[in-house]
Design an enzyme around this catalytic site. Sequence first.
Site: not given
Length: 449
Positions: A184-186
């Site tokens: 999700l983050e990157s």
Amino acid sequence: MTARPAMMATRPNCLPCDHVVRFFLAACVAGCSSGLMAQSDSLEYALNSVRVESDRVSEQHGEYLDSAAMSFAQRVDSLWLAWCKEAHCASIDSTVWFAGTSSKQLAKSLDTMAVVRDLADLDRRTSFDLAPHGAVLDRIAFMMRSRPVFLGKMMGRAPRYFPMFEEALDRHGLPLELKYLPVLESGLNPLARSNAGATGLWQFMYPTARRHELEINSWVDERKDPAASTEAACLFLKRLFKIYDGDWHLALAAYNAGSGNVNKAIRRSGSRDFWRVRRFLPRETAKYVPSIIALAYLFAHPVEAGLIPSETAVPTFALDTIMVYRNVRFDQVAKATGRSVEEVAQLNPQYRKEVVPGAIGGGWPIVLPVESVGPFLEGMPEALLWEPHRTPEVRFEPEVIAYRVRNGDVLGTIARKHGVSVRELKKWNGLSGDMIRAGQKLYIHADPR
């Protein structure tokens, strides 16, 4: 401020070759009797040869490593890779062979009862709360319907990163489901950088990264180093878990939005139950925890979700790490190994100028395919002599970052947050007094230690 300890003491070990080979040998003892173990002395020699320092190698220019030892090391590498390809070293959910109906079609008639049953089954196997919730079902249906290409790419990249995440999470006693945060983050991209400046697989902001001893300077940004940033992320997640009294949902919300936003939401909701607090969180964060749970389901049941991996990355077990103690350009590494500069850069994203600054800080690691380790060690003496005038003198310089002043900020708190002095802040920004205003941009020369 006190000087930072030698970096070798703080940087995590990366893909330890001796550990994986010994693990392989132990697994093969039953089938290979004592024949393989009889060569343990030669194995030790081969393992030690992998750690030969670049300066020592360059001094021995016309000499090559013992051919018998190198031959043995190559044979062990071949056996190790063959064994790993049988999935012993793959992540627990990074291999998918076939999926039938497309995820978009399946999302139209999603069997929610089956999903709830499967989530409940996953929940029984972990300390992470995967209990079914309506918001989770919504995210599962949304991802199947609108993000199948993205999920296919993530499953293709998983063999490169998930085994590393799982090893670190297990070592720190954390739930393995936390490996989905970087999805999700990157998007499992170590070069990812947000508009706010969050960088790397785990999207660390500069102050958070420095508090966890990640090096950031003009030559190296360890937020982009998969191994170093994963170690820092584990420490950060453990701290958040402790702050929120063992509630992973609140801890992950704080990882995404910051503790301040989560604490305000708790006060406004009058509850510590994430599903009640959720409606008071920023919109992105309200979807964050349900999305993590949705990913846990989708990666565990890719066939049922109609997902197929794409753009498969080089798996972790096919890579190894070597410490270098000389300044080495990527084009020199490419010349020694026969790999492209682009491939060397892709495997070593933490180096900003395509140079490994090995002469500084006690040496730095370089990641290469296993089969390139031997050619690297043999070819580096000659490669180091190739256009040596292009190899720069490395001096770590602080990174200049821009900070936007917020309501309530004063120079003292900004200075402490970034590990600098008020006097330095004034000098860098041409300030004669202590007055600053909200929205003003301050330039900060980051601490290189």
